[in-house]
Design an enzyme around this catalytic site. Structure first.
Site, PDB file in Angstrom:
ATOM      1  N   ARG A  28       0.837  -1.207   0.000  1.00  0.00           N
ATOM      2  CA  ARG A  28       0.000   0.000   0.000  1.00  0.00           C
ATOM      3  C   ARG A  28       0.871   1.256   0.000  1.00  0.00           C
ATOM      4  O   ARG A  28       1.878   1.311   0.714  1.00  0.00           O
ATOM      5  CB  ARG A  28      -0.934  -0.005   1.215  1.00  0.00           C
ATOM      6  CG  ARG A  28      -1.956  -1.113   1.128  1.00  0.00           C
ATOM      7  CD  ARG A  28      -3.035  -1.032   2.191  1.00  0.00           C
ATOM      8  NE  ARG A  28      -3.668  -2.332   2.285  1.00  0.00           N
ATOM      9  CZ  ARG A  28      -4.597  -2.793   1.432  1.00  0.00           C
ATOM     10  NH1 ARG A  28      -5.023  -2.023   0.445  1.00  0.00           N
ATOM     11  NH2 ARG A  28      -5.105  -3.999   1.571  1.00  0.00           N
ATOM     12  N   ASN A  87       4.494   6.556 -13.694  1.00  0.00           N
ATOM     13  CA  ASN A  87       5.113   7.855 -13.927  1.00  0.00           C
ATOM     14  C   ASN A  87       6.553   7.638 -14.368  1.00  0.00           C
ATOM     15  O   ASN A  87       7.247   6.782 -13.830  1.00  0.00           O
ATOM     16  CB  ASN A  87       5.081   8.695 -12.639  1.00  0.00           C
ATOM     17  CG  ASN A  87       3.659   9.001 -12.197  1.00  0.00           C
ATOM     18  OD1 ASN A  87       2.785   9.237 -13.031  1.00  0.00           O
ATOM     19  ND2 ASN A  87       3.417   9.004 -10.900  1.00  0.00           N
ATOM     20  N   HIS A 100       7.588   1.328 -10.791  1.00  0.00           N
ATOM     21  CA  HIS A 100       6.400   0.918 -10.027  1.00  0.00           C
ATOM     22  C   HIS A 100       5.144   1.311 -10.779  1.00  0.00           C
ATOM     23  O   HIS A 100       5.081   2.342 -11.445  1.00  0.00           O
ATOM     24  CB  HIS A 100       6.395   1.529  -8.622  1.00  0.00           C
ATOM     25  CG  HIS A 100       6.582   3.019  -8.591  1.00  0.00           C
ATOM     26  ND1 HIS A 100       7.817   3.605  -8.742  1.00  0.00           N
ATOM     27  CD2 HIS A 100       5.702   4.032  -8.440  1.00  0.00           C
ATOM     28  CE1 HIS A 100       7.685   4.923  -8.678  1.00  0.00           C
ATOM     29  NE2 HIS A 100       6.411   5.206  -8.505  1.00  0.00           N
ATOM     30  N   MET A 101       4.162   0.478 -10.622  1.00  0.00           N
ATOM     31  CA  MET A 101       2.844   0.717 -11.214  1.00  0.00           C
ATOM     32  C   MET A 101       1.894   1.053 -10.068  1.00  0.00           C
ATOM     33  O   MET A 101       1.789   0.292  -9.106  1.00  0.00           O
ATOM     34  CB  MET A 101       2.412  -0.558 -11.935  1.00  0.00           C
ATOM     35  CG  MET A 101       1.197  -0.442 -12.791  1.00  0.00           C
ATOM     36  SD  MET A 101       1.262  -1.665 -14.136  1.00  0.00           S
ATOM     37  CE  MET A 101       0.922  -3.159 -13.246  1.00  0.00           C
ATOM     38  N   HIS A 102       1.225   2.204 -10.170  1.00  0.00           N
ATOM     39  CA  HIS A 102       0.210   2.555  -9.179  1.00  0.00           C
ATOM     40  C   HIS A 102      -1.098   1.863  -9.573  1.00  0.00           C
ATOM     41  O   HIS A 102      -1.548   1.997 -10.717  1.00  0.00           O
ATOM     42  CB  HIS A 102      -0.066   4.064  -9.180  1.00  0.00           C
ATOM     43  CG  HIS A 102       1.097   4.923  -8.798  1.00  0.00           C
ATOM     44  ND1 HIS A 102       1.174   5.560  -7.581  1.00  0.00           N
ATOM     45  CD2 HIS A 102       2.217   5.274  -9.477  1.00  0.00           C
ATOM     46  CE1 HIS A 102       2.292   6.266  -7.525  1.00  0.00           C
ATOM     47  NE2 HIS A 102       2.942   6.118  -8.662  1.00  0.00           N
TER      48      HIS A 102
HETATM   49  P1  5GP Z   1       5.957   8.212  -8.069  1.00  0.00           P
HETATM   50  O1  5GP Z   1       5.686   9.673  -7.874  1.00  0.00           O
HETATM   51  O2  5GP Z   1       7.454   7.935  -8.082  1.00  0.00           O
HETATM   52  O3  5GP Z   1       5.252   7.626  -9.240  1.00  0.00           O
HETATM   53  O4  5GP Z   1       5.327   7.488  -6.824  1.00  0.00           O
HETATM   54  C1  5GP Z   1       6.024   7.165  -5.668  1.00  0.00           C
HETATM   55  C2  5GP Z   1       5.012   6.726  -4.655  1.00  0.00           C
HETATM   56  O5  5GP Z   1       5.668   6.065  -3.602  1.00  0.00           O
HETATM   57  C3  5GP Z   1       4.226   7.894  -4.027  1.00  0.00           C
HETATM   58  O6  5GP Z   1       2.846   7.710  -4.265  1.00  0.00           O
HETATM   59  C4  5GP Z   1       4.593   7.815  -2.545  1.00  0.00           C
HETATM   60  O7  5GP Z   1       3.508   8.136  -1.697  1.00  0.00           O
HETATM   61  C5  5GP Z   1       5.052   6.383  -2.394  1.00  0.00           C
HETATM   62  N1  5GP Z   1       6.065   6.173  -1.368  1.00  0.00           N
HETATM   63  C6  5GP Z   1       7.207   6.882  -1.199  1.00  0.00           C
HETATM   64  N2  5GP Z   1       7.923   6.389  -0.172  1.00  0.00           N
HETATM   65  C7  5GP Z   1       7.215   5.339   0.318  1.00  0.00           C
HETATM   66  C8  5GP Z   1       7.451   4.423   1.387  1.00  0.00           C
HETATM   67  O8  5GP Z   1       8.461   4.455   2.096  1.00  0.00           O
HETATM   68  N3  5GP Z   1       6.499   3.468   1.603  1.00  0.00           N
HETATM   69  C9  5GP Z   1       5.375   3.378   0.832  1.00  0.00           C
HETATM   70  N4  5GP Z   1       4.517   2.406   1.128  1.00  0.00           N
HETATM   71  N5  5GP Z   1       5.136   4.215  -0.187  1.00  0.00           N
HETATM   72  C10 5GP Z   1       6.038   5.193  -0.432  1.00  0.00           C
END
Ligand code: 5GP
Length: 114
Positions: A28, A87, A100-102
């Site tokens: 999550r 992203n 990573h895939m959201h």
């Molecule tokens: P990005 O902007 O790189 O596509 O998304 C990175 C995502 O990782 C963000 O939605 C952020 O909230 C999440 N994230 C960053 N650090 C951590 C962490 O230590 N643990 C978890 N579970 N999520 C994280």
């Protein structure tokens, strides 16, 4: 260079892990943007989409999509639909340089995204 996600894979820092196999892990998001917001990551350290090569990574990509479908089903968001987002780099809004895939769901998404 390793990121915080590698530490999650290695269990050096905690995360709410919802799925794992030999290729993929999912947990999550710490700052959820929807009722369901899960990050699906490869265990292999691939920084961005730009390093993906279809031939080399076909099995890995399939594993990520299989994970997305399985998790969406388990989270009860499969029937109504969900969004998958990757992203890439600065203009894509990438913050963590481990692919990573959201997986976002549980509410109606807006389009276009910001
Ligand atoms: P990005 O902007 O790189 O596509 O998304 C990175 C995502 O990782 C963000 O939605 C952020 O909230 C999440 N994230 C960053 N650090 C951590 C962490 O230590 N643990 C978890 N579970 N999520 C994280």
């Amino acid at each position: 260079m390793s990121t915080i996600f590698k530490k999650i894979i290695d269990r050096e820092i905690p995360a709410d892990i919802v799925y794992e196999n030999d290729k993929v892990m999912a947990f999550r998001d710490i700052n959820p943007q929807a009722p369901v917001h899960i990050l699906i990551i490869p265990k292999e350290e691939i920084p961005t989409v730009r390093e993906i090569k279809g031939e080399k990574h076909a099995d890995l990509l399939a594993a990520m999509f299989d994970a997305a479908n399985e998790i969406a089903e388990k989270e009860g968001i499969s029937k109504d639909g969900f969004r998958l987002v990757i992203n890439c780099d600065k203009n894509g809004g990438q913050e963590v340089y481990h692919l990573h895939m959201h997986l976002l769901g549980g509410r109606r998404m807006q389009w276009p995204p910001g």
